[in-house]
Every structure is written in structure tokens, then in C-alpha cells.
Enzyme design. Structure first.
Site, PDB file in Angstrom:
ATOM      1  N   ASP A   1     -19.502 -15.007  16.858  1.00 12.29           N
ATOM      2  CA  ASP A   1     -18.714 -14.734  18.066  1.00 12.29           C
ATOM      3  C   ASP A   1     -19.291 -13.608  18.914  1.00 12.29           C
ATOM      4  OD1 ASP A   1     -16.946 -16.703  17.180  1.00 12.29           O
ATOM      5  OD2 ASP A   1     -15.804 -15.243  16.010  1.00 12.29           O
TER       6      ASP A   1
ATOM      7  N   LYS B   1     -22.816 -16.110  21.937  1.00 15.84           N
ATOM      8  CA  LYS B   1     -23.999 -16.993  21.953  1.00 15.84           C
ATOM      9  C   LYS B   1     -23.854 -18.087  22.999  1.00 15.84           C
ATOM     10  CE  LYS B   1     -23.259 -17.798  17.607  1.00 15.84           C
ATOM     11  NZ  LYS B   1     -22.240 -16.788  17.271  1.00 15.84           N
ATOM     12  N   GLY B   2     -22.630 -18.668  23.086  1.00  9.73           N
ATOM     13  CA  GLY B   2     -22.404 -19.765  24.032  1.00  9.73           C
ATOM     14  C   GLY B   2     -22.742 -19.352  25.445  1.00  9.73           C
TER      15      GLY B   2
ATOM     16  N   HIS C   1     -18.139 -21.978  20.659  1.00 10.58           N
ATOM     17  CA  HIS C   1     -18.995 -21.304  21.643  1.00 10.58           C
ATOM     18  C   HIS C   1     -18.370 -21.452  23.025  1.00 10.58           C
ATOM     19  CE1 HIS C   1     -22.709 -21.661  18.792  1.00 10.58           C
ATOM     20  NE2 HIS C   1     -21.707 -20.991  18.277  1.00 10.58           N
ATOM     21  N   THR C   2     -18.097 -20.308  23.664  1.00 17.79           N
ATOM     22  CA  THR C   2     -17.342 -20.310  24.918  1.00 17.79           C
ATOM     23  C   THR C   2     -18.244 -20.106  26.126  1.00 17.79           C
ATOM     24  OG1 THR C   2     -15.628 -19.217  23.624  1.00 17.79           O
ATOM     25  CG2 THR C   2     -15.291 -19.312  26.018  1.00 17.79           C
TER      26      THR C   2
ATOM     27  N   ARG D   1     -27.167 -33.955  -3.340  1.00 19.23           N
ATOM     28  CA  ARG D   1     -27.738 -35.276  -2.986  1.00 19.23           C
ATOM     29  C   ARG D   1     -26.729 -36.421  -3.080  1.00 19.23           C
ATOM     30  NH1 ARG D   1     -32.393 -33.874  -7.022  1.00 19.23           N
ATOM     31  NH2 ARG D   1     -30.540 -32.938  -7.897  1.00 19.23           N
TER      32      ARG D   1
ATOM     33  N   ARG E   1      -9.372 -11.680  15.624  1.00 20.32           N
ATOM     34  CA  ARG E   1     -10.598 -11.170  15.008  1.00 20.32           C
ATOM     35  C   ARG E   1     -10.420  -9.696  14.648  1.00 20.32           C
ATOM     36  NH1 ARG E   1     -14.094 -13.772  19.878  1.00 20.32           N
ATOM     37  NH2 ARG E   1     -14.234 -15.908  19.111  1.00 20.32           N
TER      38      ARG E   1
ATOM     39  N   ASP F   1     -18.516  -4.491  28.842  1.00 21.99           N
ATOM     40  CA  ASP F   1     -17.362  -4.146  29.689  1.00 21.99           C
ATOM     41  C   ASP F   1     -16.121  -3.811  28.858  1.00 21.99           C
ATOM     42  OD1 ASP F   1     -17.835  -7.060  29.230  1.00 21.99           O
ATOM     43  OD2 ASP F   1     -15.771  -7.208  29.949  1.00 21.99           O
TER      44      ASP F   1
HETATM   45  P1  GDP Z   1     -19.996 -17.335  20.255  1.00 22.77           P
HETATM   46  O1  GDP Z   1     -19.354 -17.997  19.087  1.00 22.77           O
HETATM   47  O2  GDP Z   1     -21.064 -16.376  19.849  1.00 22.77           O
HETATM   48  O3  GDP Z   1     -20.472 -18.302  21.302  1.00 22.77           O
HETATM   49  O4  GDP Z   1     -18.860 -16.442  20.935  1.00 22.77           O
HETATM   50  P2  GDP Z   1     -17.355 -16.910  21.263  1.00 22.77           P
HETATM   51  O5  GDP Z   1     -17.381 -17.824  22.422  1.00 22.77           O
HETATM   52  O6  GDP Z   1     -16.675 -17.382  20.026  1.00 22.77           O
HETATM   53  O7  GDP Z   1     -16.681 -15.525  21.618  1.00 22.77           O
HETATM   54  C1  GDP Z   1     -17.146 -14.730  22.665  1.00 22.77           C
HETATM   55  C2  GDP Z   1     -15.977 -14.505  23.630  1.00 22.77           C
HETATM   56  O8  GDP Z   1     -16.310 -13.447  24.522  1.00 22.77           O
HETATM   57  C3  GDP Z   1     -15.706 -15.699  24.532  1.00 22.77           C
HETATM   58  O9  GDP Z   1     -14.343 -15.712  24.843  1.00 22.77           O
HETATM   59  C4  GDP Z   1     -16.553 -15.401  25.786  1.00 22.77           C
HETATM   60  O10 GDP Z   1     -16.030 -16.025  26.952  1.00 22.77           O
HETATM   61  C5  GDP Z   1     -16.405 -13.912  25.863  1.00 22.77           C
HETATM   62  N1  GDP Z   1     -17.545 -13.192  26.436  1.00 22.77           N
HETATM   63  C6  GDP Z   1     -18.873 -13.456  26.334  1.00 22.77           C
HETATM   64  N2  GDP Z   1     -19.602 -12.468  26.916  1.00 22.77           N
HETATM   65  C7  GDP Z   1     -18.703 -11.569  27.397  1.00 22.77           C
HETATM   66  C8  GDP Z   1     -18.838 -10.318  28.076  1.00 22.77           C
HETATM   67  O11 GDP Z   1     -19.908  -9.821  28.342  1.00 22.77           O
HETATM   68  N3  GDP Z   1     -17.661  -9.674  28.398  1.00 22.77           N
HETATM   69  C9  GDP Z   1     -16.433 -10.176  28.086  1.00 22.77           C
HETATM   70  N4  GDP Z   1     -15.364  -9.475  28.436  1.00 22.77           N
HETATM   71  N5  GDP Z   1     -16.284 -11.351  27.458  1.00 22.77           N
HETATM   72  C10 GDP Z   1     -17.407 -12.024  27.102  1.00 22.77           C
HETATM   73  P1  IMO Z   2     -19.582 -18.994  15.891  1.00 21.95           P
HETATM   74  O1  IMO Z   2     -20.733 -19.953  15.983  1.00 21.95           O
HETATM   75  C1  IMO Z   2     -17.147 -16.375  13.394  1.00 21.95           C
HETATM   76  C2  IMO Z   2     -16.596 -17.559   9.203  1.00 21.95           C
HETATM   77  C3  IMO Z   2     -15.200 -17.949   8.790  1.00 21.95           C
HETATM   78  C4  IMO Z   2     -15.206 -17.496   7.339  1.00 21.95           C
HETATM   79  C5  IMO Z   2     -16.637 -17.827   6.894  1.00 21.95           C
HETATM   80  C6  IMO Z   2     -16.767 -19.158   6.166  1.00 21.95           C
HETATM   81  O2  IMO Z   2     -18.477 -19.297  16.820  1.00 21.95           O
HETATM   82  O3  IMO Z   2     -20.052 -17.586  15.951  1.00 21.95           O
HETATM   83  P2  IMO Z   2     -16.710 -21.694   6.959  1.00 21.95           P
HETATM   84  O4  IMO Z   2     -15.619 -22.478   7.609  1.00 21.95           O
HETATM   85  O5  IMO Z   2     -17.972 -21.646   7.729  1.00 21.95           O
HETATM   86  O6  IMO Z   2     -16.928 -22.090   5.527  1.00 21.95           O
HETATM   87  O7  IMO Z   2     -16.117 -20.187   6.892  1.00 21.95           O
HETATM   88  O8  IMO Z   2     -17.405 -17.861   8.080  1.00 21.95           O
HETATM   89  N1  IMO Z   2     -17.135 -18.299  10.371  1.00 21.95           N
HETATM   90  C7  IMO Z   2     -17.246 -17.781  11.602  1.00 21.95           C
HETATM   91  N2  IMO Z   2     -16.863 -16.592  12.096  1.00 21.95           N
HETATM   92  N3  IMO Z   2     -17.792 -17.250  14.189  1.00 21.95           N
HETATM   93  C8  IMO Z   2     -18.209 -18.440  13.713  1.00 21.95           C
HETATM   94  O9  IMO Z   2     -18.978 -19.292  14.428  1.00 21.95           O
HETATM   95  C9  IMO Z   2     -17.902 -18.774  12.365  1.00 21.95           C
HETATM   96  N4  IMO Z   2     -18.134 -19.853  11.587  1.00 21.95           N
HETATM   97  C10 IMO Z   2     -17.670 -19.544  10.370  1.00 21.95           C
HETATM   98  O10 IMO Z   2     -14.217 -17.279   9.536  1.00 21.95           O
HETATM   99  O11 IMO Z   2     -15.069 -16.096   7.266  1.00 21.95           O
HETATM  100 MG    MG Z   3     -17.466 -18.322  18.310  1.00 22.23          MG
END
Ligand code: GDP
Ligand code: IMO
Ligand code: MG
Length: 431
Positions: free
Chosen positions: A13, A16-17, A41-42, A144, A306, A334
Site C-alpha cells: 500500500d 504502487k498503483g 492498487h488505487t 504440484r 491500516r 502531503d
Molecule cells: P498500492 O497497493 O501500493 O497501490 O497502494 P494503495 O492504492 O493500496 O494505497 C495507497 C492509497 O494512497 C490510495 O488510496 C492512493 O489513492 C493514495 N495515494 C497515493 N499516493 C498518494 C499521495 O501522494 N498522497 C495522498 N494523500 N494519497 C496518495
Molecule cells: P498491495 O499490492 C498490504 C497482507 C495481509 C496479511 C498478509 C498475508 O495492495 O500493496 P495474504 O492474503 O496475502 O495471504 O495475506 O499480507 N497483504 C497486504 N497488505 N497490501 C497488500 O497488497 C497486501 N497483500 C497482502 O494483510 O497481513
Molecule cells: Mg494496496
């Protein structure tokens, strides 16, 4: 020519998205290589938010090739819904192509049942998984007995493999976990329907990427989760069931390491974690709550709150080493606006010594680590409109410079808001 891997440097989180969506502009191919719909991924473009769980984050751009690589585990029902939702909202551009590796493993209903049953049985020592069947699906791959997309597409093979799997899984489910059995006929019918829907996307994706690289196309490998959720290098057993670090991009997409030019590590300006496991810089009081609210830190997959804490550079530096990271994209800066002072963890202290270069393998020891902090002055100005470093307050720049010095690699991008346009690009790996 540039082929770039993007990975999270923390516990997922990191944003990355958003960053993949930005770099996708200059890429031709965007390939996921591990994980499944545990990822969320947002992307935010012109106020519209899209959350992707399986489809690569390059999908909003036209004339791209989006790939679900062989290293992924795919829940077909989730993928079909995701594709439909994108098409309904006109977010699947007409000249963008989507391919799924025939070798990718399929998440079955018994994987989800087993994931839930195991967590329940573990009780207080549960992992806190997303409950999507990820672990059990990877387990079958390694033993497997897993069903790959190519097996699902061949009715006869699928029928045989499913029969054997249902027999074995029902033994565990009913005899060991006291759960309800799964039904062969219902699964066969449901999944045969998915096979019909996914057939058009099935391909040898390693060959597609290879041929694109030969043509001089730019390939972006999109990691899911974060380096400290890696099955080998993460906080085991509080990890996911795949390798999330950069080395996995090659195995999970069928491309050799000699084709990779750069690795960008995504690093949030603070730390978050969903699920259980040690978290040295966790803030359980007011500041943690403030970060959680300001950063809207709710899981994009499960909606769980989180856990939040200060930036932990011991974690990030370990990820830089393990993934061979060449540049950092710093996100959510920010969110720290208005917090003063800001702390950065530069070492872990234990009763017997200090950790600066690596994190402990022993989870008991990890849980006992105490953070050693450096303090920096904060800033109060709104930074979300900044387009260059010069437009940032002096203290924000000092924070970035300190992180860069601690990381030992360049910061190549700074993200100051969720929107695509809220970004300061310093060094584009595709330029
Ligand atoms: P990912 O799993 O790594 O793709 O991340 P997520 O999408 O799960 O979580 C990142 C969150 O932060 C999302 O709600 C994004 O829209 C938001 N986000 C990403 N970059 C920024 C930033 O620079 N500032 C703020 N305030 N939000 C961000
Ligand atoms: P993105 O790509 C944050 C965490 C789960 C749990 C552990 C194992 O959005 O960053 P699983 O279901 O994979 O067996 O869970 O890993 N987890 C994540 N935490 N972001 C993710 O993906 C996650 N994918 C799995 O919360 O602690
Ligand atoms: Mg995420």
C-alpha cells in the site's frame, strides 16, 4: 529502451498503483508478476478513483499491452468482474490488450475455505490474511497439485484435477477443520463458465513480453504487496505467500534478469501495515490516528484500518539491498503536513545490541526491537500543488534530502496527493 521493475519497499500500500499509472504513459507493456487479488492498487485520474486487484495499473492508457504473468494466482470470478466493471465505465481503452499467462495458477473455492479455516484455527496467532485464498493456492502450486489457466481451459484435464483436489481438500476441510465440504459439480459448472469467459485472454505471455523487448518496447513490471511481505525476506510468518521483491519479476513473467534496466522502490513517507506482525515504529496514539485519517489509511482490498507509524528506514534500506533498487518514488508526503516534529527510524535497539543493516529473522526479537529516531522539523504549508522541488517548503526539502542520504539512492519522484497530476517528477526511468 528501458525495462523497469516497480516494487513496494514496506508492507504494501505504498502507492504502487498511482506510480505505475504515471510511468505507464511511457511504457508499452505493463505486467503483474506475483500475488493475486490480495492486492488493491488505487488510481485517481481527474477525481475518478479506480481500484484494481488483478488487472495491471496501466489499463487506463490506450495502446498498451497489460499482462497477468505466470507468477500470479488468479481468482477468475474477481478478474471477470474487474474486466466487466472497467468496460462498463469505459475505462478499458479499445486498443489496449489484456493477456493472462496460461501458466498462472487459478484460485479455487477450496483455497478460500482453507484460508479462512486456518486463520480461524490459529485464533490469536493468526496472520491476518486477506482471506482471498492466496496462501493455499500457492501451496498447491508448490506441491504440484495446482490448476493452471491452461488446465482450466482443457475440460478433460480440469475434470480430473478438480476431482482429485476436491477429494483431498474435503478431507482437510471436514476432518481437520470441521468445515463444510465443497461440491465437485457446482465448482465444475461455475469454473467451466469462467473458462469460456477467459479463453480469449489466455496466452504465452513470456513470449509476448520477449518479442516486445526485442522490438525495443518499454516494459514495466508491476509488483504487488511490499518487500517485507516477501515469503523469504519478510516478517515470516506474517507475510504473503509469494516473493514480492524485484527478483520475482523475472520468474513471475518469464523474462531473464539481463533484460532489466532499473528497479524503482515505492516508499511511503511514513509506514503502514495491514494484518498482524511486528511493527517497530507503530504509533498507537494520537499521531498514529492523525496519519491514519489524513492518509485515508483503509485497506483497498478488505477495508481494514491500516496500522500507522513513522518511516522506518531500517526496513526501506533492507528492501533497497534485496531488490537492487536504483531509485525511490516517495509517496504521500502531503499526509505529513502539519505534523511537527517528524521522526525517522534509523536503527532498532534491543537489550543486546542494535540493528541498522538488516531486520531480525527471529520474530520474538523483532517484536522486542525499539526504534532509534532522528527528529526533523515539520512544515504546515499545503504542498499538494507543488510541481517542482523549488515549490516545496524548506523543511519538506530537508526531509526529502535526509531520506535520500539515508537510502543511498536517488529519489526519482515525489508524490504529494492521490491524483495523477499531484506528482513531482525528478528522474523518469523511461526517459
Ligand atoms: P498500492 O497497493 O501500493 O497501490 O497502494 P494503495 O492504492 O493500496 O494505497 C495507497 C492509497 O494512497 C490510495 O488510496 C492512493 O489513492 C493514495 N495515494 C497515493 N499516493 C498518494 C499521495 O501522494 N498522497 C495522498 N494523500 N494519497 C496518495
Ligand atoms: P498491495 O499490492 C498490504 C497482507 C495481509 C496479511 C498478509 C498475508 O495492495 O500493496 P495474504 O492474503 O496475502 O495471504 O495475506 O499480507 N497483504 C497486504 N497488505 N497490501 C497488500 O497488497 C497486501 N497483500 C497482502 O494483510 O497481513
Ligand atoms: Mg494496496
Amino acid at each position: 529502451m528501458a525495462n523497469v521493475i516497480i516494487v513496494g519497499t514496506q508492507w504494501g500500500d505504498e502507492g504502487k498503483g498511482k506510480i505505475v499509472d504515471i510511468y505507464a504513459r511511457e511504457s508499452d507493456v505493463i505486467a503483474r508478476f506475483q500475488g493475486g487479488n490480495n492486492a488493491g492498487h488505487t488510481l485517481v485520474v481527474n477525481g475518478e478513483q479506480t481500484i484494481l486487484h488483478l488487472v495491471p495499473s496501466g489499463i487506463l492508457h490506450n495502446r498498451k499491452i497489460c499482462i497477468l504473468g505466470n507468477g500470479m494466482v488468479i481468482d477468475p470470478s474477481v478478474l471477470i468482474l474487474e474486466i466487466e466493471a472497467l468496460r462498463e465505465k469505459n475505462l478499458f481503452p479499445p486498443d489496449t490488450k489484456l493477456y493472462i499467462s496460461e501458466n498462472a495458477h487459478i484460485i479455487m473455492p477450496y483455497h478460500k475455505s482453507l484460508d479462512g479455516a486456518r486463520e480461524l484455527r490459529k485464533g490469536a496467532v493468526k496472520i491476518g490474511t486477506t482471506g482471498r485464498g492466496i496462501g493455499p493456492a500457492y501451496e498447491d502450486k508448490i506441491t504440484r497439485t495446482g490448476i493452471r489457466l491452461s488446465d482450466l481451459l482443457n475440460g478433460e484435464t480440469f475434470c480430473e484435477m478438480l476431482r482429485r483436489n476436491v477429494e483431498e481438500k474435503n478431507f482437510y476441510l471436514t476432518k481437520f477443520y470441521n468445515e463444510k465440504p465443497v461440491e465437485y459439480d457446482a465448482i465444475f459448472d461455475e469454473y467451466s463458465g469462467y473458462a469460456d469467459r477467459l479463453r480469449e485472454y489466455a496466452a504465452n505471455t513470456s513470449l509476448i513480453i520477449y518479442n516486445e523487448i526485442k522490438k525495443g518496447s518499454h516494459v514495466l513490471f508491476e509488483g504487488a504487496q511490499g518487500c517485507h511481505l516477501d515469503i523469504d525476506y519478510g516478517t515470516y510468518p506474517f507475510v504473503t505467500s509469494s516473493n514480492t521483491s524485484a527478483g520475482s519479476a523475472c520468474c513471475g513473467s518469464g523474462i531473464g534478469p539481463t533484460k532489466i534496466d532499473a528497479v524503482v522502490g515505492i516508499c511511503k513517507a511514513y509506514t503502514t501495515r495491514v494484518g498482524e506482525g511486528p511493527f517497530v515504529t507503530e504509533l498507537t496514539g494520537e499521531t498514529g490516528e492523525r496519519i491514519q485519517k489524513a492518509g485515508a489509511e483503509f485497506g483497498a482490498t478488505t477495508g481494514r484500518k491500516r496500522r500507522c507509524g513513522w518511516l522506518d528506514m531500517v526496513l526501506v534500506k533492507e528492501s533497497i539491498r534485496i531488490s537492487g533498487i536504483t531509485g525511490i518514488a516517495l509517496t504521500k508526503l502531503d499526509v505529513l503536513t502539519g505534523i511537527d516534529p517528524i521522526k525517522i527510524c534509523v536503527a532498532y535497539k534491543t537489550d543486546t545490541g542494535e540493528f541498522t543493516e538488516y531486520t531480525p529473522s527471529d520474530m520474538k526479537l523483532f517484536s522486542q526491537c525499539r526504534p532509534v529516531y532522528e527528529e526533523m522539523d515539520g512544515w504546515s504549508e499545503d504542498i499538494s500543488k507543488a510541481k517542482t522541488m523549488d515549490e516545496l517548503p524548506v523543511n519538506t526539502r530537508k526531509y526529502i534530502e535526509r531520506l535520500e542520504a539515508l537510502a543511498g539512492v536517488d529519489i526519482s519522484l515525489v508524490s504529494v496527493g492521490p491524483e495523477r497530476k499531484e506528482t513531482i517528477m525528478l528522474d523518469n526511468p523511461f526517459a
